[in-house]
Design an enzyme around this catalytic site. Structure first.
Site, PDB file in Angstrom:
ATOM      1  N   HIS A  49      32.599  31.305  25.407  1.00 45.00           N
ATOM      2  CA  HIS A  49      31.448  31.298  26.323  1.00 45.00           C
ATOM      3  C   HIS A  49      30.399  32.359  25.964  1.00 45.00           C
ATOM      4  O   HIS A  49      29.240  32.008  25.704  1.00 45.00           O
ATOM      5  CB  HIS A  49      31.926  31.418  27.771  1.00 45.00           C
ATOM      6  CG  HIS A  49      30.843  31.765  28.736  1.00 45.00           C
ATOM      7  ND1 HIS A  49      29.794  30.916  29.021  1.00 45.00           N
ATOM      8  CD2 HIS A  49      30.603  32.890  29.458  1.00 45.00           C
ATOM      9  CE1 HIS A  49      28.976  31.503  29.881  1.00 45.00           C
ATOM     10  NE2 HIS A  49      29.448  32.704  30.157  1.00 45.00           N
ATOM     11  N   HIS A  74      28.557  40.243  27.973  1.00 50.02           N
ATOM     12  CA  HIS A  74      28.028  40.166  29.336  1.00 50.02           C
ATOM     13  C   HIS A  74      29.081  40.030  30.432  1.00 50.02           C
ATOM     14  O   HIS A  74      28.836  40.409  31.564  1.00 50.02           O
ATOM     15  CB  HIS A  74      26.949  39.081  29.462  1.00 50.02           C
ATOM     16  CG  HIS A  74      27.466  37.681  29.618  1.00 50.02           C
ATOM     17  ND1 HIS A  74      27.673  36.842  28.559  1.00 50.02           N
ATOM     18  CD2 HIS A  74      27.830  36.970  30.730  1.00 50.02           C
ATOM     19  CE1 HIS A  74      28.120  35.676  29.001  1.00 50.02           C
ATOM     20  NE2 HIS A  74      28.235  35.733  30.299  1.00 50.02           N
ATOM     21  N   GLU A  78      32.503  42.901  34.148  1.00 52.90           N
ATOM     22  CA  GLU A  78      32.870  42.160  35.355  1.00 52.90           C
ATOM     23  C   GLU A  78      34.337  41.723  35.326  1.00 52.90           C
ATOM     24  O   GLU A  78      35.049  41.847  36.310  1.00 52.90           O
ATOM     25  CB  GLU A  78      31.949  40.924  35.472  1.00 52.90           C
ATOM     26  CG  GLU A  78      32.200  40.048  36.681  1.00 52.90           C
ATOM     27  CD  GLU A  78      31.653  40.664  37.970  1.00 52.90           C
ATOM     28  OE1 GLU A  78      31.027  41.730  37.883  1.00 52.90           O
ATOM     29  OE2 GLU A  78      31.892  40.081  39.034  1.00 52.90           O
ATOM     30  N   ASP A  79      34.794  41.236  34.188  1.00 51.44           N
ATOM     31  CA  ASP A  79      36.091  40.556  34.148  1.00 51.44           C
ATOM     32  C   ASP A  79      37.235  41.366  33.537  1.00 51.44           C
ATOM     33  O   ASP A  79      38.382  40.945  33.606  1.00 51.44           O
ATOM     34  CB  ASP A  79      35.971  39.238  33.351  1.00 51.44           C
ATOM     35  CG  ASP A  79      35.034  38.260  34.033  1.00 51.44           C
ATOM     36  OD1 ASP A  79      34.734  38.474  35.221  1.00 51.44           O
ATOM     37  OD2 ASP A  79      34.597  37.310  33.375  1.00 51.44           O
ATOM     38  N   ASP A 141      23.113  32.301  30.034  1.00 54.92           N
ATOM     39  CA  ASP A 141      24.465  32.263  30.599  1.00 54.92           C
ATOM     40  C   ASP A 141      24.610  31.050  31.520  1.00 54.92           C
ATOM     41  O   ASP A 141      25.527  30.241  31.411  1.00 54.92           O
ATOM     42  CB  ASP A 141      24.694  33.580  31.369  1.00 54.92           C
ATOM     43  CG  ASP A 141      26.038  33.619  32.083  1.00 54.92           C
ATOM     44  OD1 ASP A 141      27.013  33.074  31.524  1.00 54.92           O
ATOM     45  OD2 ASP A 141      26.102  34.203  33.186  1.00 54.92           O
ATOM     46  N   ASP A 261       3.320   7.795  33.456  1.00 52.68           N
ATOM     47  CA  ASP A 261       3.413   8.826  32.436  1.00 52.68           C
ATOM     48  C   ASP A 261       4.856   9.160  32.093  1.00 52.68           C
ATOM     49  O   ASP A 261       5.238  10.295  31.987  1.00 52.68           O
ATOM     50  CB  ASP A 261       2.588  10.069  32.762  1.00 52.68           C
ATOM     51  CG  ASP A 261       2.690  10.421  34.232  1.00 52.68           C
ATOM     52  OD1 ASP A 261       3.542   9.846  34.903  1.00 52.68           O
ATOM     53  OD2 ASP A 261       1.927  11.279  34.681  1.00 52.68           O
TER      54      ASP A 261
HETATM   55 MN    MN Z   1      28.970  34.211  31.748  1.00 50.20          MN
END
Ligand code: MN
Length: 724
Positions: A49, A74, A78-79, A141, A261
């Site tokens: 990911h 990223h 957090e994890d 993300d 259109d």
């Molecule tokens: Mn993520």
């Protein structure tokens, strides 16, 4: 598809930019270790990911080394149990701050309840305003999560899609990143309304081969005509996004076949003057559709979007949109703020110093001044809620109106009596026309009269945007002006009848009146007059009846271009011409001499296209009166009282300079004349020649605008032409 670090590195190396590959590899290794053993719902290793997010950032935006490192890392803070301090030590302050920003955004609970929405967007914006790269990482993300949403449970799919539709797509739009915005919207729609999505998808699939052939043919026709431009222009053809079609079908209630259109062709060029040149060429190859030309080059959209838009009709009678822009405008249109990293080598970090990001700086300044969180939240809500404008009375009361609302809506929103007695208005102390479009923050003062007999003007109902104002205006007319209503309704209906080539039939009108619970045809006129009955509905009924009768008379006739135009043109011209001895006849104006009210005119009875009006001194009239068809010429004169609009072309010669075309179009727009067509090219002597077709109400207005054009800096001559 699983993205690997090898693919990422290969992609980076393919770019013509310098990257710190060792640093990126180190970031990958740390993230890989931290997420070790964790798998996504799809069964893929978790690390795939962040690698995919980094890949998107490289592929789409060519983001810098620190951004790529932050993307890889990223989810680490957090994890996993690795802290920001570790990231700061290993990868520097920038990377740590970017990761922190993305983590903070992820912690914002995106409840879709209205009062929470502003607060959440506020948090996102504050994170973003420190360093825009945070939000670009977050968008990538979210884009990857949306692309892989299939594996998640249904309720998660719904929640995530709703968030994307409500928060992330609008932010991408606000930043001008239409590429990401469109993909997010289409992906969200798939989960939010699977049936609607499939429906559009299937309809598009239905004629895919024909469509591809159609677009290819148009592209090659355009290519043939502009092959001498160097370097060669890029010509793209495509079908518009599913969500944009969905909105038209499901939200605006249009029939799939009515959306003209669906197709768009883009021509991307090097300079602005080439854009206007190519516009002229496109209008020469294909028939332009009236009122569908928009000049966003002279007047960019708020998110900096620039382009020329025109809708034209292909050989098969199928209309399509052509967008013409320069390479730079194209980059901004697709990548918005992110174009900054993509197309400027060596740029690092914050961009708040750049002039084109003024609005972000304004936000920042508001942020510093507004200690009061409420106030800031309101400011940001205004900036990101594109549906409302907030304007003020002189006393400081806030009036909330939908975007596009004008003075009339404002007056009626204050009080019915204020609206009914309005004589004018001031914005910021200066007089403005009643159709002045209100902008958030404006202070509006309504001027009123005490006169008892005073009331709203009949065209106010058309100018007003809110249903509230329209209803109040209608109510006034219904109550106060029966006779006028009857006369006005009759005129309107007769005009539509003539315009559509229908015939007046009292018996049929009475039937329609009864169906509307009205007793007489006169009541029907009155109802049309004050707007209680929609004219278009009545006309539709009359048309249906007309078609029914025609079908009885003859079998299918082939569709022709003229017919298509009148069908699609919302504002076909009212004729305003009286003909000798002929009633109920379709009238149109010759393009060889484009007559205007005030000119001496004569009519020619065509075969099947009604009467064509020429100027008496037109060359073709002199020839025609000599020919074997001389009997088909009839006397014609202008109907004095009718207010209609006419097209006139002005030919301008000027010294070539930058912003010349912008100055010309701005002047015309400032005088509230719709531009129908504009062409420009360079003359051999170095001067520029611009021809612009505008709509005017008569000779006086035309003379007036020409006089003003003659005063524009560098203009050598400006005059009306007889030719199109
Ligand atoms: Mn993520």
């Amino acid at each position: 598809m699983i993205y690997t670090i090898e693919m990422l590195i290969e992609k980076i190396k393919s770019l013509d930019k310098s990257y710190d590959i060792e640093k990126i590899k180190a970031a990958y290794e740390l993230a890989d270790k931290a997420h070790e053993g964790v798998v996504r719902t799809s069964g893929d290793p978790y690390i795939s990911h962040p690698v995919a997010v980094a890949y998107i950032l490289v592929e789409k935006f060519s983001m810098d080394t620190d951004t790529i490192c932050a993307a890889l890392l990223h989810d680490v803070v957090e994890d996993t149990d690795i802290g920001l301090d570790v990231l700061q030590k290993k990868f520097g302050e920038d990377v740590a701050r970017l990761v922190d920003g993305v983590t903070k955004i992820s912690r914002v609970p995106l409840n879709t309840r209205e009062e929470q929405q502003a607060e959440n967007i506020r948090k996102i914006l504050i994170a973003m305003s420190k360093d825009l790269r945070v939000i670009i990482i977050k968008l990538a993300d979210r884009l990857h999560n949306m692309r892989t949403l299939d594996c998640r449970p249904p309720e998660k799919q719904c929640k995530t899609s709703l968030e994307t539709m409500n928060f992330y797509a609008p932010i991408a739009h606000r930043l001008g990143i239409s590429d990401v915005k469109e993909e997010m919207e289409d992906l969200s729609l798939r989960y939010l309304d699977p049936f609607g999505f499939k429906d559009i998808e299937q309809q598009l699939e239905l004629h895919k081969d024909e469509r591809d052939a159609f677009i290819e043919k148009i592209k090659s026709m355009i290519t043939d005509r502009i092959s001498d431009i160097q370097p060669p222009p890029i010509i793209e053809g495509r079908v518009k996004s599913i969500y944009s079609i969905y909105k038209k079908v499901y939200v605006k209630g249009k029939n799939f076949s009515e959306i003209y259109d669906i197709y768009a062709v883009r021509v991307i060029l090097q300079s602005v003057i080439e854009c206007y040149n190519v516009l002229g060429i496109i209008h020469d190859i294909f028939r332009p559709m009236p009122y569908r030309f928009k000049d966003y080059i002279a007047m960019p959209k708020p998110n900096r979007y620039q382009s020329l838009h025109t809708t034209v009709i292909g050989r098969e009678g199928i209309p399509f949109e052509v967008q013409i822009r320069t390479v730079e405008m194209h980059n901004t249109a697709q990548y918005g703020i992110a174009a900054h990293w993509k197309y400027k080598a060596g740029v690092q970090g914050n961009v708040a110093g750049e002039k084109r990001f003024d609005w972000i700086r304004q936000l920042l300044e508001q942020q510093q001044e507004a200690d009061d969180v409420e106030q800031l939240s309101e400011a940001i809500k205004i900036d990101l809620a594109p549906d409302d404008v907030y304007v003020f009375t002189p006393k400081g009361d806030v009036i909330t109106l939908p975007v596009g609302a004008n003075i009339i809506d404002f007056a009626y929103a204050i009080h019915t009596q204020v609206g009914n007695h309005m004589t004018g208005a001031k914005v910021g102390g200066r007089m403005v026309p009643l159709d002045h479009k209100l902008v958030t923050g404006e202070i509006v003062e309504i001027l009123t009269t005490n006169s008892e007999n005073y009331g709203p003007n009949r065209n106010w109902g058309d100018i007003a945007r809110t249903n509230e104002a329209k209803a109040k205006i209608r109510a006034w007319f219904k109550r106060e002006r029966r006779e006028e209503n009857v006369e006005c309704g009759m005129l309107l209906l007769e005009k539509e009848i003539r315009r559509n080539g229908l015939t007046h039939d009292d018996e049929l009108l009475l039937q329609i009146a009864h169906r509307q619970r009205l007793n007489t045809v006169e009541d029907l006129y009155a109802a049309i007059g004050y707007g209680g009955v929609q004219l278009s509905k009545i006309v539709t009924r009359l048309k249906e009846e007309h078609i029914k009768q025609q079908k009885l008379m003859q079998a299918n006739q082939p569709v022709d271009v003229e017919e298509t135009i009148s069908r699609f043109s919302k504002k076909a011209q009212g004729s305003g011409v009286i003909l000798d001895g002929i009633d109920d006849c379709v009238v149109n104006f010759a393009q060889c001499c484009t007559p205007l009210p005030g000119d001496e005119i004569i009519g020619f009875i065509t075969r099947g296209y009604g009467v064509k009006i020429h100027k008496c001194d037109c060359r073709n009239v002199a020839i025609g009166l000599e020919s074997e068809n001389k009997d088909r010429w009839i006397k014609a004169q202008w109907a004095g009282s009718m207010s209609s609009f006419f097209r006139a072309t002005i030919d301008i010669i000027a010294e070539d300079r930058t912003a010349l075309i912008a100055d010309v179009t701005t002047l015309i727009s400032a005088n509230r004349l719709p531009i129908y067509e504009i062409n420009a090219h360079k003359l051999k002597n170095g001067n520029a020649n611009i021809t612009v077709t505008v709509e005017v109400s008569g000779v006086e207005q035309l003379k007036n605008i020409i006089a003003r054009l003659q005063k524009v800096a560098g203009v050598i001559s400006a005059e009306r032409t007889g030719k199109f």
